[in-house]
Design a protein around this motif. Structure first.
Motif, PDB file in Angstrom:
ATOM      1  N   GLY A   1     -29.619 -26.263 -34.383  1.00  0.00           N
ATOM      2  CA  GLY A   1     -28.235 -26.239 -34.805  1.00  0.00           C
ATOM      3  C   GLY A   1     -27.501 -25.103 -34.122  1.00  0.00           C
ATOM      4  N   MET A   2     -26.182 -25.130 -34.214  1.00  0.00           N
ATOM      5  CA  MET A   2     -25.385 -24.125 -33.524  1.00  0.00           C
ATOM      6  C   MET A   2     -25.674 -22.707 -34.004  1.00  0.00           C
ATOM      7  N   ASP A   3     -25.837 -22.520 -35.302  1.00  0.00           N
ATOM      8  CA  ASP A   3     -26.091 -21.175 -35.829  1.00  0.00           C
ATOM      9  C   ASP A   3     -27.421 -20.631 -35.330  1.00  0.00           C
ATOM     10  N   ALA A   4     -28.449 -21.477 -35.350  1.00  0.00           N
ATOM     11  CA  ALA A   4     -29.754 -21.042 -34.856  1.00  0.00           C
ATOM     12  C   ALA A   4     -29.683 -20.693 -33.374  1.00  0.00           C
ATOM     13  N   TYR A   5     -28.960 -21.501 -32.623  1.00  0.00           N
ATOM     14  CA  TYR A   5     -28.833 -21.246 -31.185  1.00  0.00           C
ATOM     15  C   TYR A   5     -28.099 -19.938 -30.908  1.00  0.00           C
ATOM     16  N   ALA A   6     -27.062 -19.682 -31.666  1.00  0.00           N
ATOM     17  CA  ALA A   6     -26.289 -18.452 -31.464  1.00  0.00           C
ATOM     18  C   ALA A   6     -27.128 -17.207 -31.738  1.00  0.00           C
ATOM     19  N   GLY A   7     -28.127 -17.334 -32.607  1.00  0.00           N
ATOM     20  CA  GLY A   7     -28.994 -16.200 -32.911  1.00  0.00           C
ATOM     21  C   GLY A   7     -30.308 -16.220 -32.157  1.00  0.00           C
ATOM     22  N   LEU A   8     -30.376 -16.994 -31.094  1.00  0.00           N
ATOM     23  CA  LEU A   8     -31.633 -17.202 -30.379  1.00  0.00           C
ATOM     24  C   LEU A   8     -32.245 -15.897 -29.874  1.00  0.00           C
ATOM     25  N   SER A   9     -31.426 -14.955 -29.485  1.00  0.00           N
ATOM     26  CA  SER A   9     -31.953 -13.716 -28.893  1.00  0.00           C
ATOM     27  C   SER A   9     -32.728 -12.864 -29.893  1.00  0.00           C
ATOM     28  N   SER A  10     -32.674 -13.212 -31.179  1.00  0.00           N
ATOM     29  CA  SER A  10     -33.457 -12.485 -32.188  1.00  0.00           C
ATOM     30  C   SER A  10     -34.829 -13.113 -32.405  1.00  0.00           C
TER      31      SER A  10
ATOM     32  N   VAL B   1     -31.587 -28.550 -27.036  1.00  0.00           N
ATOM     33  CA  VAL B   1     -30.483 -29.437 -27.383  1.00  0.00           C
ATOM     34  C   VAL B   1     -29.795 -28.842 -28.614  1.00  0.00           C
ATOM     35  N   VAL B   2     -28.521 -28.500 -28.452  1.00  0.00           N
ATOM     36  CA  VAL B   2     -27.779 -27.818 -29.505  1.00  0.00           C
ATOM     37  C   VAL B   2     -26.864 -28.820 -30.196  1.00  0.00           C
ATOM     38  N   ALA B   3     -27.158 -29.102 -31.457  1.00  0.00           N
ATOM     39  CA  ALA B   3     -26.346 -30.033 -32.238  1.00  0.00           C
ATOM     40  C   ALA B   3     -25.152 -29.290 -32.820  1.00  0.00           C
ATOM     41  N   HIS B   4     -23.972 -29.889 -32.700  1.00  0.00           N
ATOM     42  CA  HIS B   4     -22.768 -29.237 -33.229  1.00  0.00           C
ATOM     43  C   HIS B   4     -21.797 -30.289 -33.749  1.00  0.00           C
ATOM     44  N   ARG B   5     -20.841 -29.833 -34.517  1.00  0.00           N
ATOM     45  CA  ARG B   5     -19.832 -30.729 -35.068  1.00  0.00           C
ATOM     46  C   ARG B   5     -18.951 -31.285 -33.950  1.00  0.00           C
ATOM     47  N   PRO B   6     -18.509 -32.530 -34.065  1.00  0.00           N
ATOM     48  CA  PRO B   6     -17.588 -33.085 -33.060  1.00  0.00           C
ATOM     49  C   PRO B   6     -16.340 -32.228 -32.935  1.00  0.00           C
ATOM     50  N   GLY B   7     -15.935 -31.991 -31.712  1.00  0.00           N
ATOM     51  CA  GLY B   7     -14.745 -31.192 -31.467  1.00  0.00           C
ATOM     52  C   GLY B   7     -15.000 -29.718 -31.308  1.00  0.00           C
ATOM     53  N   ARG B   8     -16.184 -29.287 -31.640  1.00  0.00           N
ATOM     54  CA  ARG B   8     -16.529 -27.881 -31.494  1.00  0.00           C
ATOM     55  C   ARG B   8     -17.345 -27.698 -30.229  1.00  0.00           C
TER      56      ARG B   8
ATOM     57  N   PRO C   1     -22.549 -33.335 -29.760  1.00  0.00           N
ATOM     58  CA  PRO C   1     -21.878 -33.523 -31.054  1.00  0.00           C
ATOM     59  C   PRO C   1     -22.630 -34.529 -31.914  1.00  0.00           C
ATOM     60  N   VAL C   2     -22.803 -34.197 -33.183  1.00  0.00           N
ATOM     61  CA  VAL C   2     -23.507 -35.079 -34.113  1.00  0.00           C
ATOM     62  C   VAL C   2     -22.759 -35.091 -35.443  1.00  0.00           C
ATOM     63  N   THR C   3     -23.083 -36.065 -36.257  1.00  0.00           N
ATOM     64  CA  THR C   3     -22.560 -36.107 -37.616  1.00  0.00           C
ATOM     65  C   THR C   3     -23.277 -35.045 -38.437  1.00  0.00           C
ATOM     66  N   GLN C   4     -22.545 -34.033 -38.859  1.00  0.00           N
ATOM     67  CA  GLN C   4     -23.153 -32.967 -39.643  1.00  0.00           C
ATOM     68  C   GLN C   4     -22.705 -33.109 -41.097  1.00  0.00           C
ATOM     69  N   LEU C   5     -23.649 -33.457 -41.945  1.00  0.00           N
ATOM     70  CA  LEU C   5     -23.375 -33.665 -43.356  1.00  0.00           C
ATOM     71  C   LEU C   5     -23.494 -32.337 -44.100  1.00  0.00           C
TER      72      LEU C   5
END
Length: 219
Positions: free
Chosen positions: A104-113, A127-134, A166-170
């Protein structure tokens, strides 16, 4: 091409499964492996024992062709580091099979930790899953030269590339599901029916009656 989706899955729910299905289909993966985490290094110990979390994942994916369950992190001692899991997969699959680590995007953003995070790119695509439009975080230095736009590009190398998808994020969380169950409410329609039946059968996530009554009074 094989996808890898790790998580505590405490419990697994549609917020995991729907994006996984979209990625599986969009990338035309040969297999998507769900890997329950044994001992997560970045969060609290899961509430449900590992045997129950494994069983719930198996219930959730039992009838989805291409979805499989991988137990390797549950049988390994120590923290469940993704780099160790990917190294183990590489030893089994060889050096040339494309592997895709789903984040997910949050996990990817913190990858360096993450533990030995730079080695991840030698072992798998990400593969980084994120909300459509982001859009993805363009400021991350490791992403600029590795990013690809076409899923087919992932098949031309075994590892080292990044694809934003982009994926459907519930808006579903395992924490919320556990809270509902603990308070005596139903989490139906947030997770697969076989998983709900398993939770009920084994009385997972329940509070003692006294605590449950107190929660109801406070709500």
């Amino acid at each position: 091409m094989i996808g890898v989706l790790g998580g505590t899955f405490d419990p697994i729910h549609f917020g995991h499964l729907r994006p996984a299905l979209e990625i599986y289909e969009h990338l035309a993966l040969d297999e998507l492996r769900f890997i329950p985490c044994g001992l997560p290094p970045h969060r609290h110990r899961p509430q449900a024992p590992m045997a129950h979390r494994l069983a719930m994942v198996e219930q959730a994916v039992a009838h989805h062709p291409g979805f499989t369950v991988d137990r390797r992190e549950l049988t390994r001692s120590g923290p469940s580091y993704s780099v160790d899991t990917l190294e183990s997969l590489r030893q089994e699959l060889g050096a040339h099979v494309p592997l895709c680590l789903l984040l997910g995007m949050d996990a990817y953003a913190g990858l360096s930790s993450w533990h030995r995070w730079q080695d991840l790119f030698d072992l798998a695509h990400i593969v980084v899953a994120h909300r459509p439009g982001r859009t993805g975080p363009r400021h991350l230095p490791w992403g600029r030269s590795r990013q690809v736009e076409n899923p087919a590009d992932l098949r031309t190398a075994p590892a080292g590339r990044i694809l934003y998808m982009p994926v459907t994020q519930l808006d579903i969380s395992a924490t919320a599901i556990r809270g509902l169950v603990a308070q005596g409410h139903s989490p139906r329609f947030l997770l697969p029916e076989p998983v709900l039946a398993y939770i009920q059968q084994h009385q997972l996530y329940l509070l003692p009656h006294s605590q449950r009554d107190a929660c109801r009074q406070n709500n």
